[in-house]
Design a protein around this motif. Sequence first.
Motif, PDB file in Angstrom:
ATOM      1  N   MET A 108       0.830  -1.195   0.000  1.00 18.96           N
ATOM      2  CA  MET A 108       0.000   0.000   0.000  1.00 18.96           C
ATOM      3  C   MET A 108       0.877   1.262   0.000  1.00 18.96           C
ATOM      4  SD  MET A 108      -3.258   0.891   0.102  1.00 18.96           S
ATOM      5  CE  MET A 108      -4.271   2.329   0.467  1.00 18.96           C
ATOM      6  N   LEU A 109       1.874   1.292   0.854  1.00 23.16           N
ATOM      7  CA  LEU A 109       2.758   2.456   0.920  1.00 23.16           C
ATOM      8  C   LEU A 109       3.522   2.642  -0.390  1.00 23.16           C
ATOM      9  CD1 LEU A 109       4.134   2.085   4.567  1.00 23.16           C
ATOM     10  CD2 LEU A 109       2.537   3.824   3.724  1.00 23.16           C
ATOM     11  N   ALA A 110       3.934   1.540  -0.999  1.00 25.92           N
ATOM     12  CA  ALA A 110       4.660   1.616  -2.266  1.00 25.92           C
ATOM     13  C   ALA A 110       3.768   2.184  -3.361  1.00 25.92           C
ATOM     14  CB  ALA A 110       5.179   0.234  -2.656  1.00 25.92           C
ATOM     15  N   ALA A 111       2.508   1.738  -3.409  1.00 26.30           N
ATOM     16  CA  ALA A 111       1.576   2.226  -4.424  1.00 26.30           C
ATOM     17  C   ALA A 111       1.277   3.706  -4.227  1.00 26.30           C
ATOM     18  CB  ALA A 111       0.281   1.413  -4.384  1.00 26.30           C
ATOM     19  N   LEU A 112       1.149   4.142  -2.984  1.00 21.88           N
ATOM     20  CA  LEU A 112       0.879   5.555  -2.705  1.00 21.88           C
ATOM     21  C   LEU A 112       2.046   6.437  -3.146  1.00 21.88           C
ATOM     22  CD1 LEU A 112      -0.778   5.228   0.821  1.00 21.88           C
ATOM     23  CD2 LEU A 112      -1.915   5.906  -1.288  1.00 21.88           C
ATOM     24  N   ARG A 113       3.263   5.953  -2.980  1.00 17.88           N
ATOM     25  CA  ARG A 113       4.445   6.732  -3.394  1.00 17.88           C
ATOM     26  C   ARG A 113       4.613   6.734  -4.912  1.00 17.88           C
ATOM     27  NH1 ARG A 113       7.062   3.453   0.786  1.00 17.88           N
ATOM     28  NH2 ARG A 113       7.125   4.597   2.753  1.00 17.88           N
ATOM     29  N   ARG A 114       4.264   5.620  -5.537  1.00 15.74           N
ATOM     30  CA  ARG A 114       4.559   5.435  -6.956  1.00 15.74           C
ATOM     31  C   ARG A 114       3.466   5.977  -7.873  1.00 15.74           C
ATOM     32  NH1 ARG A 114       4.840   0.326  -6.630  1.00 15.74           N
ATOM     33  NH2 ARG A 114       2.792  -0.147  -7.475  1.00 15.74           N
ATOM     34  N   GLU A 115       2.205   5.914  -7.439  1.00 20.56           N
ATOM     35  CA  GLU A 115       1.082   6.216  -8.324  1.00 20.56           C
ATOM     36  C   GLU A 115       0.289   7.429  -7.819  1.00 20.56           C
ATOM     37  OE1 GLU A 115       0.948   4.836 -11.042  1.00 20.56           O
ATOM     38  OE2 GLU A 115       2.029   2.945 -10.818  1.00 20.56           O
ATOM     39  N   PRO A 116       0.475   8.603  -8.419  1.00 13.96           N
ATOM     40  CA  PRO A 116      -0.227   9.813  -7.971  1.00 13.96           C
ATOM     41  C   PRO A 116      -1.759   9.673  -8.008  1.00 13.96           C
ATOM     42  CG  PRO A 116       1.555  10.392  -9.460  1.00 13.96           C
ATOM     43  CD  PRO A 116       1.431   8.906  -9.498  1.00 13.96           C
ATOM     44  N   PHE A 122      -7.005   7.727  -2.566  1.00 19.55           N
ATOM     45  CA  PHE A 122      -6.945   7.385  -1.149  1.00 19.55           C
ATOM     46  C   PHE A 122      -7.042   8.630  -0.275  1.00 19.55           C
ATOM     47  CE2 PHE A 122      -4.551   5.993   2.714  1.00 19.55           C
ATOM     48  CZ  PHE A 122      -5.449   5.021   3.124  1.00 19.55           C
ATOM     49  N   THR A 123      -6.394   9.718  -0.692  1.00 21.79           N
ATOM     50  CA  THR A 123      -6.464  10.975   0.061  1.00 21.79           C
ATOM     51  C   THR A 123      -7.891  11.512   0.090  1.00 21.79           C
ATOM     52  OG1 THR A 123      -4.179  11.534  -0.525  1.00 21.79           O
ATOM     53  CG2 THR A 123      -5.587  13.333   0.237  1.00 21.79           C
ATOM     54  N   THR A 124      -8.584  11.427  -1.033  1.00 20.99           N
ATOM     55  CA  THR A 124      -9.981  11.866  -1.088  1.00 20.99           C
ATOM     56  C   THR A 124     -10.831  11.068  -0.113  1.00 20.99           C
ATOM     57  OG1 THR A 124      -9.774  12.534  -3.404  1.00 20.99           O
ATOM     58  CG2 THR A 124     -12.001  12.131  -2.592  1.00 20.99           C
ATOM     59  N   TYR A 125     -10.598   9.759  -0.067  1.00 27.98           N
ATOM     60  CA  TYR A 125     -11.320   8.910   0.893  1.00 27.98           C
ATOM     61  C   TYR A 125     -11.044   9.362   2.329  1.00 27.98           C
ATOM     62  CZ  TYR A 125     -11.738   5.166   4.256  1.00 27.98           C
ATOM     63  OH  TYR A 125     -12.000   4.466   5.405  1.00 27.98           O
ATOM     64  N   LEU A 126      -9.769   9.597   2.647  1.00 30.32           N
ATOM     65  CA  LEU A 126      -9.419   9.981   4.018  1.00 30.32           C
ATOM     66  C   LEU A 126     -10.051  11.309   4.420  1.00 30.32           C
ATOM     67  CD1 LEU A 126      -5.629   9.020   4.213  1.00 30.32           C
ATOM     68  CD2 LEU A 126      -7.569   7.787   5.197  1.00 30.32           C
ATOM     69  N   VAL A 127     -10.047  12.290   3.507  1.00 28.93           N
ATOM     70  CA  VAL A 127     -10.644  13.600   3.800  1.00 28.93           C
ATOM     71  C   VAL A 127     -12.152  13.463   3.984  1.00 28.93           C
ATOM     72  CG1 VAL A 127     -11.097  15.896   2.885  1.00 28.93           C
ATOM     73  CG2 VAL A 127      -8.819  14.902   2.653  1.00 28.93           C
TER      74      VAL A 127
END
Length: 233
Positions: A108-116, A122-127
């Motif tokens: 998950m962390l790798a995908a977040l760093r690699r794929e804008p 994911f950021t939209t979900y968190l907000v």
Amino acid sequence: MEGLVKPAKRHFDPIAFLAKVGTGKTVQKYRKNRIIYAQGEEADKVFYIQSGKVKVTVVSEQGKEAVVGLLEAGQFFGEGCLHGQTVRVGTARAMHECLITSITRRAMLAALRREPRFAELFTTYLVTRSNRIEEDLIDQLFNSSEKRLARLLLLLANFGKDRAPTPIDASINQGTLAEMIGTTRPRVSFFLNKFRKLGLISYNGNIEVHHSLLSAVLLEKPQLERGDEPPNV
């Protein structure tokens, strides 16, 4: 000329990414009522709901259970493991048959760093989730249990979203509603009967929420506070 041709940009679809098995990702079906993870277990994966609904509950040291989330397709859960959470603070259970993607913390962390685009999703979900928690807290602090129930019914029926309102199925019973708004089942039963008599909802197994309930909440009509006080037990 050949050296001047730029390679085509790779198209990344975050939903397609979540739907497929891959490194650190698995896709699994869960039967109704099956536990996805239990309170106290090691927290090392994030989950994404492809289809179905999931209920998240927490049990106190005294044995009291509370429903802290009802999740549907398109939502993540278990993301606390990404930052500091080493054990599960609640239990996640399938409310219906579910298709769920699990992603290891590392993947998950790798995908977040690699794929804008995935990071944006994911950021939209968190907000959105943070906003909902803030609204729930304000609701709990300032509104009566009757208005809290009315707001919860509107949320569960998906009022305010692009699609048409949906019936609330029978798996979300009066006990679950009571746990989510912090009151008792008899009070929820009293208010549901009151809403039905006022024409704000109808139910025959499933609860159908009418637009008049939304109007009553937004305009703070006195009918939501009218009538005898329900049993406080």
